[in-house]
Design a protein around this motif. Structure first.
Motif, PDB file in Angstrom:
ATOM      1  N   ILE A  47       0.905  -1.204  -0.118  1.00  0.00           N
ATOM      2  CA  ILE A  47      -0.070   0.173   0.086  1.00  0.00           C
ATOM      3  C   ILE A  47       1.041   1.271   0.005  1.00  0.00           C
ATOM      4  N   LEU A  48       0.419   2.207  -0.701  1.00  0.00           N
ATOM      5  CA  LEU A  48       1.072   3.662  -0.523  1.00  0.00           C
ATOM      6  C   LEU A  48       0.068   4.536  -0.137  1.00  0.00           C
ATOM      7  N   ILE A  49       0.684   5.541   0.688  1.00  0.00           N
ATOM      8  CA  ILE A  49      -0.095   6.590   1.250  1.00  0.00           C
ATOM      9  C   ILE A  49       0.676   7.761   0.887  1.00  0.00           C
ATOM     10  N   ARG A  50      -0.177   8.739   0.311  1.00  0.00           N
ATOM     11  CA  ARG A  50       0.483  10.017   0.074  1.00  0.00           C
ATOM     12  C   ARG A  50       0.905  11.055   1.054  1.00  0.00           C
ATOM     13  N   SER A  51       1.625  12.085   1.048  1.00  0.00           N
ATOM     14  CA  SER A  51       1.600  12.869   2.430  1.00  0.00           C
ATOM     15  C   SER A  51       0.436  13.747   2.659  1.00  0.00           C
ATOM     16  N   ASN A  52      -0.694  13.846   1.556  1.00  0.00           N
ATOM     17  CA  ASN A  52      -1.746  14.744   1.892  1.00  0.00           C
ATOM     18  C   ASN A  52      -2.937  13.848   2.323  1.00  0.00           C
ATOM     19  N   GLU A  53      -2.567  12.592   2.533  1.00  0.00           N
ATOM     20  CA  GLU A  53      -3.655  11.633   3.199  1.00  0.00           C
ATOM     21  C   GLU A  53      -3.390  11.047   4.566  1.00  0.00           C
ATOM     22  N   ARG A  54      -4.218  11.043   5.251  1.00  0.00           N
ATOM     23  CA  ARG A  54      -4.036  10.774   6.666  1.00  0.00           C
ATOM     24  C   ARG A  54      -4.492   9.210   6.989  1.00  0.00           C
ATOM     25  N   GLU A  55      -5.285   8.664   6.084  1.00  0.00           N
ATOM     26  CA  GLU A  55      -5.790   7.188   6.469  1.00  0.00           C
ATOM     27  C   GLU A  55      -5.747   6.573   4.907  1.00  0.00           C
ATOM     28  N   LYS A  56      -5.634   5.329   4.861  1.00  0.00           N
ATOM     29  CA  LYS A  56      -5.859   4.448   3.764  1.00  0.00           C
ATOM     30  C   LYS A  56      -6.143   3.131   4.034  1.00  0.00           C
ATOM     31  N   HIS A  57      -7.168   2.581   3.419  1.00  0.00           N
ATOM     32  CA  HIS A  57      -7.635   1.259   3.367  1.00  0.00           C
ATOM     33  C   HIS A  57      -7.161   0.239   2.328  1.00  0.00           C
ATOM     34  N   SER A  58      -7.115  -0.907   2.579  1.00  0.00           N
ATOM     35  CA  SER A  58      -6.982  -1.895   1.224  1.00  0.00           C
ATOM     36  C   SER A  58      -7.286  -3.263   2.195  1.00  0.00           C
ATOM     37  N   GLY A  59      -8.763  -3.681   1.792  1.00  0.00           N
ATOM     38  CA  GLY A  59      -8.724  -5.093   2.589  1.00  0.00           C
ATOM     39  C   GLY A  59      -8.745  -4.992   4.115  1.00  0.00           C
ATOM     40  N   ARG A  60      -7.915  -5.774   4.625  1.00  0.00           N
ATOM     41  CA  ARG A  60      -7.719  -5.838   6.122  1.00  0.00           C
ATOM     42  C   ARG A  60      -6.520  -4.873   6.547  1.00  0.00           C
ATOM     43  N   LEU A  61      -6.168  -4.212   5.578  1.00  0.00           N
ATOM     44  CA  LEU A  61      -5.084  -3.602   6.135  1.00  0.00           C
ATOM     45  C   LEU A  61      -5.672  -1.856   6.031  1.00  0.00           C
ATOM     46  N   ARG A  62      -5.065  -1.236   7.162  1.00  0.00           N
ATOM     47  CA  ARG A  62      -5.278   0.091   7.409  1.00  0.00           C
ATOM     48  C   ARG A  62      -4.065   0.883   7.720  1.00  0.00           C
ATOM     49  N   VAL A  63      -3.526   1.769   6.970  1.00  0.00           N
ATOM     50  CA  VAL A  63      -2.379   2.740   7.154  1.00  0.00           C
ATOM     51  C   VAL A  63      -2.774   4.009   7.679  1.00  0.00           C
TER      52      VAL A  63
END
Lengths: 114, 114
Positions: A47-63
């Protein structure tokens, strides 16, 4: 040159529990990435999270990403034995040559017991 | 799906030998990378290449050289193998452009120098 550092170094949980691992980094970033490595294999991008994002989900993953604290966390919910692997965060950092490229932390080893 | 193929999963060589590790990717990626991975030290970048015949040193280039004569192939050369080069070697590729693109890894070559 190492930019990211994962914590804890090792984590042991039971199937069904949640697993949380953290990454701290040093310099400003455009994005932060998480990878998984099964024993004896190569790394796989999760998973990749950008600097302007605070949270991101992919299936059972949460970043999550907190740029003010220069830290990120990876949460795996309802862990399975198949999630047993090492997990790495990666961010861009400069090399001595002046080029910049992804650098990886030393990883968190996750063991999920049945 | 991107495929990065490393020529050998396991390799045993003797000190002083010239060793070639080969890596091929099938997605027309501009960037290719060689890492070594050792317990407690994480992934360390040896060399990377951003175009045919172009190369840049990573963090630990000493004792290694690389060759990129074709876009899809990136070779790592141990000029005169030594026991401290026993390690897991990982090849990766990524698209050109920004240096923070996700990388795609091969399954690694576990090299033992006796």
């Amino acid at each position: 040159s190492q930019q990211g550092e994962e914590d804890p170094q090792a984590l042991s949980i039971q199937e069904g529990e949640n697993a949380t691992m953290n990454c701290s980094y040093k310099t400003s970033i455009n994005n932060l990435q998480w990878y998984r490595q099964n024993s004896g294999r190569g790394l796989v991008h999760l998973i990749l999270i950008r600097s302007n994002e605070r949270e991101k989900h992919s299936g059972r993953l949460r970043v999550t990403l907190d740029t003010s604290k220069k830290s990120s966390s990876l949460l795996i919910t309802a862990s399975r034995a198949a999630d047993t692997a090492s997990y790495f965060c990666a961010t861009v950092a400069p090399l001595n040559s002046g080029y910049s490229t992804l650098t990886f932390g030393k990883g968190t080893m996750l063991l999920v017991s049945p | 799906d991107v495929k990065v193929t490393q020529s050998s999963r396991y390799l045993v060589k003797r000190t002083g030998e010239k060793v070639f590790l080969e890596c091929v990717q099938d997605m027309d990626h501009e960037n290719m990378f060689w890492y070594r991975q050792d317990p407690g030290l994480g992934l360390r970048l040896i060399y990377f290449s951003y175009d045919v015949k172009m190369k840049e040193k990573g963090d630990i280039p000493e004792g290694y050289s690389v060759s990129r004569e074709k876009k899809e192939r990136f070779s790592l050369i141990l000029e005169s193998a030594s026991t401290n080069q026993t390690s897991m070697y990982l090849c990766a590729s990524s698209p050109g452009g920004y240096s923070n693109q996700p990388q795609h890894f091969g399954d690694g070559t576990r090299l033992s120098i006796l």
